[in-house]
Design a protein around this motif. Structure first.
Motif, mmCIF file in Angstrom:
data_model
loop_
_atom_site.group_PDB
_atom_site.id
_atom_site.type_symbol
_atom_site.label_atom_id
_atom_site.label_comp_id
_atom_site.label_asym_id
_atom_site.label_seq_id
_atom_site.Cartn_x
_atom_site.Cartn_y
_atom_site.Cartn_z
ATOM 1 N N GLU A 1 31.291 28.121 1.422
ATOM 2 C CA GLU A 1 31.853 29.205 0.603
ATOM 3 C C GLU A 1 33.350 29.393 0.838
ATOM 4 O O GLU A 1 34.117 29.594 -0.092
ATOM 5 N N ASN A 2 33.771 29.332 2.110
ATOM 6 C CA ASN A 2 35.168 29.641 2.420
ATOM 7 C C ASN A 2 36.016 28.453 2.839
ATOM 8 O O ASN A 2 37.243 28.564 2.907
ATOM 9 N N THR A 3 35.379 27.353 3.171
ATOM 10 C CA THR A 3 36.153 26.201 3.645
ATOM 11 C C THR A 3 35.605 24.879 3.081
ATOM 12 O O THR A 3 34.443 24.788 2.692
ATOM 13 N N VAL B 1 44.954 25.303 -4.513
ATOM 14 C CA VAL B 1 44.072 24.828 -3.440
ATOM 15 C C VAL B 1 43.548 23.437 -3.799
ATOM 16 O O VAL B 1 43.538 22.524 -2.964
ATOM 17 N N ASP C 1 41.147 25.955 3.869
ATOM 18 C CA ASP C 1 40.658 27.299 3.566
ATOM 19 C C ASP C 1 40.748 27.508 2.064
ATOM 20 O O ASP C 1 41.716 27.096 1.434
ATOM 21 N N LEU C 2 39.749 28.171 1.510
ATOM 22 C CA LEU C 2 39.692 28.297 0.054
ATOM 23 C C LEU C 2 40.231 29.614 -0.471
ATOM 24 O O LEU C 2 40.083 29.916 -1.641
ATOM 25 N N LYS C 3 40.863 30.384 0.406
ATOM 26 C CA LYS C 3 41.384 31.680 -0.046
ATOM 27 C C LYS C 3 42.472 31.468 -1.105
ATOM 28 O O LYS C 3 43.184 30.467 -1.104
ATOM 29 N N GLU C 4 42.584 32.433 -1.990
ATOM 30 C CA GLU C 4 43.615 32.383 -3.034
ATOM 31 C C GLU C 4 44.983 32.407 -2.389
ATOM 32 O O GLU C 4 45.243 33.171 -1.464
ATOM 33 N N GLU C 5 45.875 31.530 -2.893
ATOM 34 C CA GLU C 5 47.230 31.512 -2.334
ATOM 35 C C GLU C 5 48.189 32.253 -3.243
ATOM 36 O O GLU C 5 48.001 32.300 -4.442
ATOM 37 N N SER C 6 49.236 32.816 -2.631
ATOM 38 C CA SER C 6 50.205 33.551 -3.443
ATOM 39 C C SER C 6 51.182 32.573 -4.079
ATOM 40 O O SER C 6 51.368 31.476 -3.629
ATOM 41 N N ASP D 1 44.915 22.795 6.261
ATOM 42 C CA ASP D 1 45.039 23.929 7.188
ATOM 43 C C ASP D 1 44.720 23.512 8.620
ATOM 44 O O ASP D 1 45.216 24.111 9.564
#
Lengths: 129, 140
Positions: free
Chosen positions: B65-67, B35, B135-140, B116
């Motif tokens: 927190e999320n973005t 990220v 977006d700060l979600k973990e990427e695979s 994104d």
């Protein structure tokens, strides 16, 4: 004689240590001695930094004739730890200082971009694509 | 968290300084490395664009927190044909920019690929305002 060959379930993985990469192209390390044992699997050769920024893989060897601060900045942004300068391009002191500050190794060879890349490819260093 | 960086026009000696400082901040937040890389590549490309093509500008970052939202706002002269500028390989770079290793015509396409959400407001003679969302979600 240089590469480390590892057999995995996905096939053969060839690792080259930075010190062997430098030896393979009759090159010289300028700064970043602590990286000499880094194990590198892929290389990317370009003088265009925007092309380098498209690479998603980490820890590749950047092979470039671009000997200026922008090469170091691009490496920083792309998480590239090792740069090989070709065509006998010597970095400025400012460039060396920047590389040291960012913990990036700088080496150089008198060979052309094509020759250096071809020699490393022959030894097993893989392209990014 | 709010962070702002000023980007001067035409001064390539500081190209990447803002992105480098922002990357350091992102690392301190312990975000996933992939990220961080996406964000820094996009911000760096935008920073170089401001230096190379504009009269100067600023980078405004909002971290939640999320973005993360990064706005890059310059003071002109705008992009006359945005469709062309978005095309890979299209470049209006000068010799000087090319000698520095930039100007491959990959700036805006790289930015688009790295974020994104992307919005670009520009017009010839006006300023350019780029808004990038990550977006700060973990990427695979």
């Amino acid at each position: 004689m240089y590469p480390i060959v590892i057999h995995t379930v996905h096939g053969i993985l060839i690792l080259m240590k930075l010190k062997d990469i430098i030896a393979c192209v009759d090159g010289h390390l300028i700064c970043g001695e602590s990286h000499l044992e880094d194990e590198i699997t892929r290389g990317f050769a370009s003088d265009l930094m925007s092309d380098v920024l498209t690479i998603l893989e980490d820890d590749i060897l950047l092979i470039t004739g671009l000997s200026n601060n922008q090469a170091i900045r691009t490496a920083e942004m792309s998480d590239i730890k090792n740069i090989l300068l070709v065509r006998n391009k010597k970095p400025s002191q400012n460039m060396i200082d920047m590389a040291q500050e960012l913990n990036i190794s700088l080496s150089y060879t008198s060979y052309s971009l094509f020759k250096a890349s071809a020699l490393l490819f022959n030894e097993g260093l893989k392209p990014v694509y | 968290m709010h962070q702002e960086y000023t980007v001067p026009a035409q001064d390539f000696s500081v190209a990447g300084v803002a992105s480098s400082n922002f990357k350091r901040l992102l690392k301190q937040l312990n975000l996933p490395p992939k990220v961080i890389k996406r964000i820094t590549v996009a911000v760096f490309e935008a920073e170089v664009n401001v230096i190379a093509h504009s009269y100067g500008g600023k980078i405004v970052c909002e971290l939640s927190e999320n973005t993360i939202t990064v706005e890059v706002i310059d003071t002109g002269p705008g992009i006359p044909n945005l469709d062309l500028a978005m095309k890979e390989g299209w470049s209006t770079a000068t010799e000087e920019i090319l000698e520095l290793g930039y100007g491959a015509g990959m700036g805006l396409p790289n930015i688009k690929k790295s974020c994104d959400r992307l919005s670009i407001k520009t017009q010839a003679g006006g300023h350019t305002h780029i808004t990038m969302g990550f977006d700060l979600k973990e990427e695979s």
